[in-house]
Design an enzyme around this catalytic site. Structure first.
Site, PDB file in Angstrom:
ATOM      1  N   CYS A  49      45.790  38.663  39.528  1.00  0.00           N
ATOM      2  CA  CYS A  49      45.889  40.135  39.599  1.00  0.00           C
ATOM      3  C   CYS A  49      46.216  40.733  38.234  1.00  0.00           C
ATOM      4  O   CYS A  49      46.908  41.767  38.151  1.00  0.00           O
ATOM      5  CB  CYS A  49      46.919  40.582  40.638  1.00  0.00           C
ATOM      6  SG  CYS A  49      46.482  40.123  42.302  1.00  0.00           S
ATOM      7  N   ALA A  50      45.761  40.078  37.196  1.00  0.00           N
ATOM      8  CA  ALA A  50      45.901  40.616  35.834  1.00  0.00           C
ATOM      9  C   ALA A  50      44.612  40.232  35.120  1.00  0.00           C
ATOM     10  O   ALA A  50      44.613  39.523  34.121  1.00  0.00           O
ATOM     11  CB  ALA A  50      47.125  40.032  35.143  1.00  0.00           C
TER      12      ALA A  50
END
Ligand SMILES: Cc1ncc(COP(=O)(O)O)c(C=O)c1O
Length: 441
Positions: A391-392
């Site tokens: 999620c980055a």
């Protein structure tokens, strides 16, 4: 009605009874399963489990009943707010708002920004601190060192203020033009305390100093920092802070947004509904919203989540944090040294290898698909790690490219693996992961 259980699900082993002297920061788990994925969700601490078990018989409404059960639950909820605020060094006039998690807390603040606020972030943030911000936000490139982050923020805020003032860009060497008497439109800097990809710590106090010098405010996403190190809003001079209970050894989906009350009290409620109102009249829009945390907590709150989170905060407050930190750093060093000794494993990092970190390491196994490696660790070794881009995505992709360039290898996979440790992790678990990866090569 007959409920058929999924046949492949074997009954879970019963939890052992808690001995009277059990460590409140001991964590629950399932024998034989090695959880090296604390950064995703940490296991439940004894303190949280006990606090929930103690309250369950009293379970009743919060803020909504006159009965003894309800009053006790209301008290427990408000005490939890106080405990969490104290743990995070909240100032007397800060609000402590319970949310579902960090994502929810950041979204809440995004909705509470005064009109015209510019948000400044770095591209290395988790999506929770990249995506909620309004159009026109500024995303600075991932810096190569903590000092470079401070310089980049200083330059960006100076430039923003010069543009606000209608000036032409000044020469690069000029000092920031900041007039505290006329601070200009609101600016919020939103940065992480520790990266969920690399575990590297960000220079929060320095970034806060720079932000304030330019009359900006700062939010720290403490989702990964708070489980590993003390975080004190007042001492760091940070305006807002967000975290998740489930990463801080407390289950049940509670998080928190703590910070300056003025923007929060002036903003429309995050959710419209019961509990957030002072007065509701007969006409459709005849409503006066309350101020304080309740303005943004409409609906029945997550009492057990708040109480569990507060119990862990209280236990950590009592604990020797220096000793916990030193223990974790020893394990982290063991893990990184073990990985560094494997010729087919390449670590991901943004800063120099010795930059301060919390217990998180991301890496790739050359020539092997990360999802396959993670599945193999789970099935063959009962070791849980995370794989993917965490999620980055902007940061993870950049670090994968950087790892390929640094190692000179052309066979690195397009996603990574992440091992993360915390309370309850052991040297034996770390060694088993390293041994399993050695055999994967
Ligand atoms: C740094 C960071 N910020 C925010 C989040 C989002 O947390 P949550 O999923 O609990 O909202 C995470 C989750 O991994 C994180 O690591």
């Amino acid at each position: 009605m007959t409920i058929t259980l999924v046949p492949s699900l074997r009954p879970l082993p019963a939890l052992p009874d808690r001995p009277a002297d059990a460590d409140p920061l001991g964590v629950l788990g399932v024998p034989g399963q090695i959880n090296l994925d604390h950064a995703a969700s940490a296991p439940c601490a004894r303190a949280a489990a006990d606090a929930v078990a103690e309250l369950l018989p009293w379970y009743a409404s919060v803020h909504r009943g006159a009965g003894a059960l309800s009053r006790r639950c209301t008290l427990a909820y408000e005490r939890a707010r106080q405990t969490v605020g104290d743990f995070l060094g909240a100032r007397a006039d800060d609000h402590v708002i319970f949310t579902r998690n960090t994502t929810d807390a950041v979204n809440l603040l995004a909705r509470a920004l005064p009109a015209g606020t510019t948000v400044v972030t770095f591209a290395g943030e988790h999506h929770a601190n990249l995506l909620p911000w309004p159009r026109g936000s500024v995303r600075l490139p991932v810096p190569e060192s903590p000092a470079a982050a401070v310089r980049a923020l200083d330059a960006a805020l100076g430039e923003l203020r010069r543009v606000d003032a209608g000036n032409e860009p000044a020469p690069r060497s000029a000092a920031p033009v900041t007039n505290p008497a006329r601070p200009g439109p609101p600016v919020l800097v939103a940065v992480t305390g520790a990266s969920n990809v690399t575990g590297e710590r960000w220079p929060v106090a320095e970034l806060a100093r720079v932000a304030h010098r330019h009359s900006a405010r700062i939010l720290v996403d403490a989702a990964q920092l708070a489980p590993h190190a003390p975080v004190d809003l007042a001492a760091l001079d940070v305006d807002y802070l967000a975290l998740s209970g489930h990463k801080l050894y407390a289950p049940f989906g509670a998080g928190v947004l703590v910070g300056r009350s003025d923007w929060l009290d002036a903003a429309p409620p995050y959710l419209a509904g019961g509990g957030a109102t002072g007065h509701v009249g007969a006409a459709t829009h005849d409503v006066r919203w309350t101020t304080g945390p309740a303005r943004h907590e409409a609906g029945t709150p997550n009492l057990l989540g708040a109480v569990a989170l507060a119990a862990v905060c209280a236990a950590l407050t009592e604990a020797d944090r220096d000793a916990l930190h030193a223990r974790e750093q020893r394990l982290l060093a063991r893990l990184r040294e073990g990985l560094a000794a494997l010729p087919h494993v390449v670590e991901l990092r943004t800063f120099a290898p010795e930059a301060p970190r919390v217990g998180i390491v991301s890496f790739v196994v050359a020539g092997r698909d990360s999802a396959e490696v993670a599945a193999h660790l789970a099935t063959a070794h009962q070791i849980g790690v995370r794989d993917g881009l965490f999620c980055a995505h902007p940061l993870a992709r950049r670090l994968l490219a950087e790892a390929a360039a640094r190692s000179g290898r052309r066979d690195l996979p397009p996603t990574a693996l992440r091992a993360s440790i915390g309370l309850g992790s052991t040297a034996e678990e770390v060694d088993r992961l390293v041994a399993a990866l050695a055999a994967v090569g």
